[in-house]
Design an enzyme around this catalytic site. Structure first.
Site, PDB file in Angstrom:
ATOM      1  N   TYR A   1      42.520  32.107  27.399  1.00 41.23           N
ATOM      2  CA  TYR A   1      41.177  31.905  26.855  1.00 41.23           C
ATOM      3  C   TYR A   1      40.563  33.236  26.434  1.00 41.23           C
ATOM      4  O   TYR A   1      39.989  33.349  25.341  1.00 41.23           O
ATOM      5  CB  TYR A   1      40.299  31.222  27.894  1.00 41.23           C
ATOM      6  CG  TYR A   1      38.988  30.723  27.347  1.00 41.23           C
ATOM      7  CD1 TYR A   1      38.943  29.583  26.539  1.00 41.23           C
ATOM      8  CD2 TYR A   1      37.791  31.378  27.632  1.00 41.23           C
ATOM      9  CE1 TYR A   1      37.746  29.110  26.032  1.00 41.23           C
ATOM     10  CE2 TYR A   1      36.591  30.915  27.133  1.00 41.23           C
ATOM     11  CZ  TYR A   1      36.565  29.779  26.341  1.00 41.23           C
ATOM     12  OH  TYR A   1      35.376  29.320  25.833  1.00 41.23           O
TER      13      TYR A   1
ATOM     14  N   LYS B   1      39.424  34.259  22.639  1.00 42.56           N
ATOM     15  CA  LYS B   1      38.022  34.526  22.309  1.00 42.56           C
ATOM     16  C   LYS B   1      37.790  35.993  21.938  1.00 42.56           C
ATOM     17  O   LYS B   1      36.936  36.283  21.081  1.00 42.56           O
ATOM     18  CB  LYS B   1      37.117  34.096  23.470  1.00 42.56           C
ATOM     19  CG  LYS B   1      37.101  32.593  23.696  1.00 42.56           C
ATOM     20  CD  LYS B   1      36.652  31.831  22.452  1.00 42.56           C
ATOM     21  CE  LYS B   1      36.462  30.348  22.719  1.00 42.56           C
ATOM     22  NZ  LYS B   1      35.968  29.606  21.536  1.00 42.56           N
TER      23      LYS B   1
END
Length: 233
Positions: free
Chosen positions: A145, A149
């Site tokens: 993640y 991001k």
């Protein structure tokens, strides 16, 4: 977005069937705009135009964006709210699951923006890419993640530099929100106290703020979180 107006216009929202995406769709409707949803699960979408597509599928994304733009007569804005997560230590997360996070969160963002660029340039429109506070600060057992991001942040900054004066680009950096995003996590990775999670409707209002800037003015980065957010700074 039509720079002669503060209305959001024709707004393409990925992940618009739930969570932040659904909140953005509602906010666009309330502001008098016309949203269209791109999502892989449309069971909860009924009141707006929606196209079923997995944003990790580049060819399908290109076709879906073209279909949406043709049916709406163009696009004024894109909001890339689709996202997934797979928590765990690097050696414990199956490689295909880890890579799918990148495919959806980063490559999906890029594919949608690439496909929408001709329409956004024609309308002098805007892109709001959805990153995360974990695109600014890394945490353990969130490598996929965080990588995705952090990538969205870098992509958005480069896109803004590349398209300055042609389209607007805002990187939205939200903290945790009260959505179903955490539902499929193992129990140890779910928030134990949701009192510090923001209402996605609040974040959607921030998206509308970015889309409503007058011509020649851009909100390049917008960090919004609950007042007691734990993942920032």
């Amino acid at each position: 977005m039509n720079n002669e107006s503060l209305f959001p216009g024709r707004v393409l929202v990925t992940g618009g069937a739930s969570g932040l995406g659904a909140a953005v769709v509602d906010a666009v409707l309330q502001a008098g705009g016309t949203p269209v949803v791109l999502d892989r699960d449309l069971r909860e979408v009924s009141a707006v135009k929606a196209i079923e597509v997995d944003v990790a599928d580049r060819a399908a994304v290109s076709s879906a964006v073209q279909q949406a733009a043709e049916e709406l007569g163009g696009l004024d804005a894109v909001v890339t709210a689709a996202g997934i997560d797979r928590c765990g230590r690097l050696e414990d997360v199956p490689p295909e699951d880890w890579e799918q996070v990148i495919f959806v969160n980063l490559f999906g963002t890029v594919s949608v923006v690439r496909a929408a660029l001709p329409y956004l340039k024609a309308s002098r429109g805007r892109v709001v890419t959805v990153a995360s506070t974990l695109g600014k600060r890394a945490l353990p057992e969130a490598s996929a993640y965080c990588a995705s991001k952090f990538g969205v942040v870098g992509f958005s900054q480069a896109l803004a530099a590349e398209t300055g004066g042609e389209i607007g680009v805002t990187t939205l950096i939200p903290g945790g929100m009260k959505t179903r995003f955490f539902d499929d996590r193992a129990e140890q990775y779910k928030p134990q106290d949701d009192s510090r999670l923001n209402d996605p409707a609040n974040v959607a209002r921030a998206v509308l703020f970015a889309l409503s800037q007058p011509a020649g003015c851009e909100v390049r980065e917008l960090l919004i979180c609950h007042a007691e957010e734990g993942s920032w700074p």
